[in-house]
Design an enzyme around this catalytic site. Structure first.
Site, mmCIF file in Angstrom:
data_model
loop_
_atom_site.group_PDB
_atom_site.id
_atom_site.type_symbol
_atom_site.label_atom_id
_atom_site.label_comp_id
_atom_site.label_asym_id
_atom_site.label_seq_id
_atom_site.Cartn_x
_atom_site.Cartn_y
_atom_site.Cartn_z
ATOM 1 N N HIS A 49 43.756 46.402 24.630
ATOM 2 C CA HIS A 49 43.405 45.040 24.260
ATOM 3 C C HIS A 49 44.705 44.402 23.787
ATOM 4 C CE1 HIS A 49 39.248 46.819 23.559
ATOM 5 N NE2 HIS A 49 39.180 46.063 24.620
ATOM 6 N N ASP A 52 45.595 45.527 20.445
ATOM 7 C CA ASP A 52 45.970 46.949 20.312
ATOM 8 C C ASP A 52 47.481 47.039 20.489
ATOM 9 O OD1 ASP A 52 43.327 48.043 20.233
ATOM 10 O OD2 ASP A 52 43.200 47.958 22.431
HETATM 11 C C1 XLS Z 1 33.755 46.988 27.120
HETATM 12 C C2 XLS Z 1 35.057 47.577 26.934
HETATM 13 C C3 XLS Z 1 36.034 46.523 26.638
HETATM 14 C C4 XLS Z 1 36.707 46.148 27.916
HETATM 15 C C5 XLS Z 1 38.089 45.672 27.824
HETATM 16 O O1 XLS Z 1 32.926 47.597 27.740
HETATM 17 O O2 XLS Z 1 35.066 48.689 26.188
HETATM 18 O O3 XLS Z 1 36.882 46.901 25.658
HETATM 19 O O4 XLS Z 1 36.627 47.181 28.804
HETATM 20 O O5 XLS Z 1 38.104 44.432 27.275
#
Ligand code: XLS
Ligand code: MG
Length: 344
Positions: A49, A52
């Site tokens: 993200h 992150d």
């Molecule tokens: C949702 C995820 C999310 C996305 C990336 O299902 O875990 O974090 O994959 O944004």
């Protein structure tokens, strides 16, 4: 020639075990310690993200953000790791309570677009051309809250803003039908592809398919993958498992339905997924009951299950498959597949 798969996961897949009904149960593992675990667990790619990669990014200037991301890139290089994608986290900030791109407040929409541009900058600095777009809160709790035509157009605008911000960036939309919203806009692969084809540069909009999200939409993940593959649009995957229609469980890949997992592996392998550098992402979460020292097993186990299913898939007799499908003897085909899954 059978290809070799490379695997990835995100730092959020090693977590403290909080759920909506209870607090954390495990110690936090610092980001640097998580990075050091990737290779040991058999993974080459890191999914991010935006925050992150650059924590606290809302309080930094665009230049500071790029500087921090560039420092992280050097850290990844030193560990032999690759950043696979960056995804804007548009579901935690108070300004995204009503969604980001489809918020009813224009100031909040402006924030979401700015944040998305910064996410693209981070991807660039990390040396990846891929942004994943999970449209978490782009939806409604009640139908009357937003107009779905207007909302679709706002999401299209957001794609265009990102595509225009950087000439090389590609966007993989990750569809999910619900949770945290009652209904999410762009709930399936078909919706996402159709939207991409309306964008200013359809060649740069593709798909990330998460197994659990497809299952929550009542669809078979391997067929969703096949659909995207036939358009050359499957640019990453989030493999995991899901036990029925409930909250998004992110279970270990293959842990609920081995045959469903097998068919995902088979469609990916049959169509050379990975030949353009695509990674196999495992978006799995540890059970809340896992103790600190065993809270990464879901990752290595998912990879092990994937590789074992790959062996089974590659070990099938093509001649037998052909004979059974030509004869339309699907009972024989079913027994053949189930026996192979049983190791017989
Ligand atoms: C949702 C995820 C999310 C996305 C990336 O299902 O875990 O974090 O994959 O944004
Ligand atoms: Mg996901």
């Amino acid at each position: 020639m059978a290809g070799k798969f490379r695997f990835s996961f995100g730092p959020w897949n090693i977590h403290e075990g909080a759920d909506p009904f209870g607090p954390v149960v495990r110690r936090s593992i610092a980001f640097n310690r998580k990075l050091a675990l990737y290779k040991k667990l058999g993974f080459d790619g890191v999914q991010f993200h935006d925050d992150d990669a650059v924590p606290d990014m809302n309080s930094l200037s665009p230049e500071q953000i790029v500087r921090k991301a560039s420092a992280l890139k050097r850290q990844l290089d030193a560990q032999g790791l690759q950043a696979e994608f960056v995804a804007p986290r548009l579901w935690e900030d108070p300004r995204t309570v009503d969604g980001g791109y489809t918020s009813n407040d224009p100031k909040c929409r402006a924030y979401a677009l700015e944040r998305s541009k910064r996410c693209v900058d981070i991807a660039n600095a990390l040396g990846t051309d891929l942004v994943v777009l999970w449209l978490a809160r782009e939806g409604t709790y009640i139908r009357e809250a937003k107009d779905s035509v207007w909302a679709t157009d706002r999401i299209l605008d957001a794609l265009n803003v990102m595509l225009a911000h950087d000439r090389n960036i590609r966007i993989a939309i990750e569809p999910k039908p619900n949770e945290p919203m009652d209904h999410t806009y762009i709930p399936t692969t078909g919706h996402a592809l159709a939207l991409g084809f309306r964008s200013m540069d359809p060649a740069r909009v593709g798909i990330n398919i998460e197994s659990a999200h497809a299952i929550l939409a009542g669809l078979d993940p391997s067929d969703e993958m096949g659909f995207a593959l036939s358009f050359d649009k499957l640019w990453t995957v989030h493999l995991n498992d899901q036990n029925g229609l409930k909250f998004d469980q992110d279970k270990t890949f293959g842990a609920v339905d081995l045959r469903r997992a097998f068919n995902q592996v088979r469609i990916l392998d049959t169509h050379d997924y990975g030949q353009n550098g695509e990674l196999v992402g495992l978006d799995v979460k540890a059970m809340r009951t896992q103790k600190d020292d065993a809270a990464t097993r879901h990752l290595s186990n998912s990879r092990t299950i994937f590789l074992r299913l790959l062996e089974i898939s590659r070990g099938l007799s093509q001649a037998k498959l052909k004979a059974m499908t030509v004869a339309r003897d699907y009972e024989a085909l079913e027994l053949y597949i189930v026996k192979r899954l049983l190791g017989k």
